[in-house]
Design a protein around this motif. Structure first.
Motif, mmCIF file in Angstrom:
data_model
loop_
_atom_site.group_PDB
_atom_site.id
_atom_site.type_symbol
_atom_site.label_atom_id
_atom_site.label_comp_id
_atom_site.label_asym_id
_atom_site.label_seq_id
_atom_site.Cartn_x
_atom_site.Cartn_y
_atom_site.Cartn_z
ATOM 1 N N HIS A 228 0.836 -1.198 0.000
ATOM 2 C CA HIS A 228 0.000 0.000 0.000
ATOM 3 C C HIS A 228 0.876 1.255 0.000
ATOM 4 O O HIS A 228 0.636 2.196 -0.760
ATOM 5 C CB HIS A 228 -0.941 0.007 1.211
ATOM 6 C CG HIS A 228 -1.715 1.270 1.331
ATOM 7 N ND1 HIS A 228 -1.370 2.262 2.226
ATOM 8 C CD2 HIS A 228 -2.783 1.731 0.645
ATOM 9 C CE1 HIS A 228 -2.201 3.275 2.091
ATOM 10 N NE2 HIS A 228 -3.069 2.979 1.133
ATOM 11 N N ALA A 229 1.920 1.253 0.832
ATOM 12 C CA ALA A 229 2.822 2.409 0.891
ATOM 13 C C ALA A 229 3.498 2.643 -0.462
ATOM 14 O O ALA A 229 3.664 3.796 -0.883
ATOM 15 C CB ALA A 229 3.860 2.215 1.987
ATOM 16 N N ASN A 230 3.875 1.565 -1.155
ATOM 17 C CA ASN A 230 4.469 1.707 -2.496
ATOM 18 C C ASN A 230 3.516 2.445 -3.421
ATOM 19 O O ASN A 230 3.943 3.310 -4.200
ATOM 20 C CB ASN A 230 4.797 0.355 -3.107
ATOM 21 C CG ASN A 230 6.010 -0.326 -2.527
ATOM 22 O OD1 ASN A 230 6.191 -1.507 -2.717
ATOM 23 N ND2 ASN A 230 6.862 0.392 -1.820
ATOM 24 N N CYS A 231 2.242 2.098 -3.363
ATOM 25 C CA CYS A 231 1.253 2.768 -4.213
ATOM 26 C C CYS A 231 1.128 4.244 -3.834
ATOM 27 O O CYS A 231 1.114 5.112 -4.719
ATOM 28 C CB CYS A 231 -0.106 2.079 -4.098
ATOM 29 S SG CYS A 231 -0.198 0.491 -4.937
ATOM 30 N N LEU B 203 0.791 -7.423 -6.249
ATOM 31 C CA LEU B 203 0.409 -8.820 -6.031
ATOM 32 C C LEU B 203 1.631 -9.682 -5.709
ATOM 33 O O LEU B 203 1.577 -10.537 -4.820
ATOM 34 C CB LEU B 203 -0.344 -9.373 -7.234
ATOM 35 C CG LEU B 203 -1.739 -8.795 -7.458
ATOM 36 C CD1 LEU B 203 -2.326 -9.295 -8.779
ATOM 37 C CD2 LEU B 203 -2.665 -9.118 -6.294
ATOM 38 N N VAL B 204 2.720 -9.445 -6.417
ATOM 39 C CA VAL B 204 3.952 -10.192 -6.127
ATOM 40 C C VAL B 204 4.436 -9.846 -4.725
ATOM 41 O O VAL B 204 4.849 -10.727 -3.966
ATOM 42 C CB VAL B 204 5.037 -9.920 -7.191
ATOM 43 C CG1 VAL B 204 6.360 -10.554 -6.785
ATOM 44 C CG2 VAL B 204 4.597 -10.447 -8.552
ATOM 45 N N HIS B 205 4.358 -8.579 -4.368
ATOM 46 C CA HIS B 205 4.775 -8.143 -3.034
ATOM 47 C C HIS B 205 3.955 -8.851 -1.957
ATOM 48 O O HIS B 205 4.496 -9.242 -0.922
ATOM 49 C CB HIS B 205 4.612 -6.634 -2.916
ATOM 50 C CG HIS B 205 5.473 -6.032 -1.852
ATOM 51 N ND1 HIS B 205 5.850 -4.727 -1.875
ATOM 52 C CD2 HIS B 205 6.038 -6.545 -0.734
ATOM 53 C CE1 HIS B 205 6.606 -4.455 -0.827
ATOM 54 N NE2 HIS B 205 6.731 -5.550 -0.122
ATOM 55 N N LEU B 206 2.680 -9.031 -2.200
ATOM 56 C CA LEU B 206 1.807 -9.684 -1.217
ATOM 57 C C LEU B 206 2.110 -11.170 -1.065
ATOM 58 O O LEU B 206 1.854 -11.745 -0.011
ATOM 59 C CB LEU B 206 0.338 -9.502 -1.603
ATOM 60 C CG LEU B 206 -0.203 -8.083 -1.521
ATOM 61 C CD1 LEU B 206 -1.637 -8.040 -2.029
ATOM 62 C CD2 LEU B 206 -0.113 -7.542 -0.105
ATOM 63 N N SER C 220 12.991 -9.889 -7.388
ATOM 64 C CA SER C 220 13.466 -9.592 -8.747
ATOM 65 C C SER C 220 12.301 -9.377 -9.701
ATOM 66 O O SER C 220 12.333 -8.452 -10.529
ATOM 67 C CB SER C 220 14.348 -10.733 -9.265
ATOM 68 O OG SER C 220 15.527 -10.803 -8.504
ATOM 69 N N VAL C 221 11.275 -10.199 -9.595
ATOM 70 C CA VAL C 221 10.086 -10.047 -10.438
ATOM 71 C C VAL C 221 9.394 -8.727 -10.122
ATOM 72 O O VAL C 221 8.990 -7.975 -11.024
ATOM 73 C CB VAL C 221 9.129 -11.248 -10.256
ATOM 74 C CG1 VAL C 221 7.782 -10.989 -10.905
ATOM 75 C CG2 VAL C 221 9.762 -12.517 -10.805
ATOM 76 N N ARG C 222 9.284 -8.423 -8.842
ATOM 77 C CA ARG C 222 8.649 -7.178 -8.412
ATOM 78 C C ARG C 222 9.431 -5.973 -8.933
ATOM 79 O O ARG C 222 8.852 -4.999 -9.416
ATOM 80 C CB ARG C 222 8.566 -7.162 -6.888
ATOM 81 C CG ARG C 222 7.651 -6.123 -6.337
ATOM 82 C CD ARG C 222 7.514 -6.255 -4.838
ATOM 83 N NE ARG C 222 8.636 -5.628 -4.179
ATOM 84 C CZ ARG C 222 9.269 -6.102 -3.119
ATOM 85 N NH1 ARG C 222 8.908 -7.246 -2.588
ATOM 86 N NH2 ARG C 222 10.253 -5.446 -2.582
ATOM 87 N N PHE C 223 10.746 -6.051 -8.860
ATOM 88 C CA PHE C 223 11.570 -4.957 -9.374
ATOM 89 C C PHE C 223 11.384 -4.788 -10.878
ATOM 90 O O PHE C 223 11.340 -3.660 -11.381
ATOM 91 C CB PHE C 223 13.047 -5.164 -9.047
ATOM 92 C CG PHE C 223 13.904 -4.097 -9.676
ATOM 93 C CD1 PHE C 223 13.944 -2.826 -9.135
ATOM 94 C CD2 PHE C 223 14.627 -4.361 -10.824
ATOM 95 C CE1 PHE C 223 14.704 -1.827 -9.739
ATOM 96 C CE2 PHE C 223 15.392 -3.370 -11.431
ATOM 97 C CZ PHE C 223 15.430 -2.093 -10.880
ATOM 98 N N THR C 224 11.263 -5.889 -11.588
ATOM 99 C CA THR C 224 11.051 -5.815 -13.038
ATOM 100 C C THR C 224 9.752 -5.069 -13.342
ATOM 101 O O THR C 224 9.708 -4.223 -14.252
ATOM 102 C CB THR C 224 11.041 -7.224 -13.652
ATOM 103 O OG1 THR C 224 12.294 -7.856 -13.371
ATOM 104 C CG2 THR C 224 10.811 -7.183 -15.151
ATOM 105 N N GLY D 140 9.497 -1.430 -15.228
ATOM 106 C CA GLY D 140 8.594 -1.143 -16.342
ATOM 107 C C GLY D 140 7.829 0.145 -16.118
ATOM 108 O O GLY D 140 7.689 0.973 -17.040
ATOM 109 N N GLN D 141 7.352 0.341 -14.897
ATOM 110 C CA GLN D 141 6.638 1.579 -14.571
ATOM 111 C C GLN D 141 7.563 2.784 -14.693
ATOM 112 O O GLN D 141 7.169 3.839 -15.210
ATOM 113 C CB GLN D 141 6.086 1.517 -13.144
ATOM 114 C CG GLN D 141 4.999 0.473 -12.960
ATOM 115 C CD GLN D 141 4.772 0.197 -11.495
ATOM 116 O OE1 GLN D 141 4.181 1.022 -10.803
ATOM 117 N NE2 GLN D 141 5.234 -0.946 -11.020
ATOM 118 N N MET D 142 8.795 2.626 -14.216
ATOM 119 C CA MET D 142 9.769 3.715 -14.299
ATOM 120 C C MET D 142 10.051 4.085 -15.761
ATOM 121 O O MET D 142 10.090 5.272 -16.111
ATOM 122 C CB MET D 142 11.073 3.309 -13.612
ATOM 123 C CG MET D 142 10.978 3.213 -12.118
ATOM 124 S SD MET D 142 11.063 4.805 -11.326
ATOM 125 C CE MET D 142 12.709 5.272 -11.766
#
Length: 136
Positions: free
Chosen positions: A58-61, A100-103, A112-116, A120-122
């Motif tokens: 949530h904080a990431n969002c 979802l991956v974070h959860l 690594s998947v979450r960072f990818t 992409g967003q960046m």
């Protein structure tokens, strides 16, 4: 409504849904007498690993919404949604997927998947910022 407006609304809604889930679980813990109403920390450090990941997702969002949401909003209010529309849904999908991956896990692979997904967003955000600045 433009794809950008839908994606922005989706991003806000996703952030709100993560918060609602966290508060629903917290409410249940209070009602069951497991945690006093004033016993929560902002990062859920005193709760389950899932709740800690939920707080961070949530904080990431919340942290990303002003930046990426701002770019979407600029494109909408300046009539340049044609810049953000083509990648708006991909951006939103990356955002939701990252959460979802974070959860689900904090394993090295999951991180690594979450960072990818975040990368992409960046990349999308930097592209949008450049195109918006050039067009203004």
């Amino acid at each position: 409504m433009t794809h950008s407006a839908i994606a922005l609304t989706g991003f806000i809604t996703w952030t709100l849904l993560l918060l609602a889930l966290m508060e629903l679980i917290r409410t249940q813990l209070v009602l069951r007498g497991k945690i006093p109403a004033n016993g929560f920390t902002p990062d859920n450090a005193n709760l389950s690993p899932f709740m800690q990941r939920l707080a961070r997702a949530h904080a990431n969002c919340v942290e990303s919404l002003p930046v990426f949401g701002g770019l979407l909003l600029v494109s909408i209010v300046t009539g340049r949604a044609s810049i953000t529309d083509p990648l708006a849904y991909l951006f939103l999908a990356c955002r939701v997927f990252q959460s979802l991956v974070h959860l689900t896990s904090l394993s090295a692979t999951a991180v690594s998947v979450r960072f990818t997904a975040f990368a992409g967003q960046m990349a999308i955000g930097l592209y949008w910022a450049f195109k918006l600045l050039v067009s203004l």
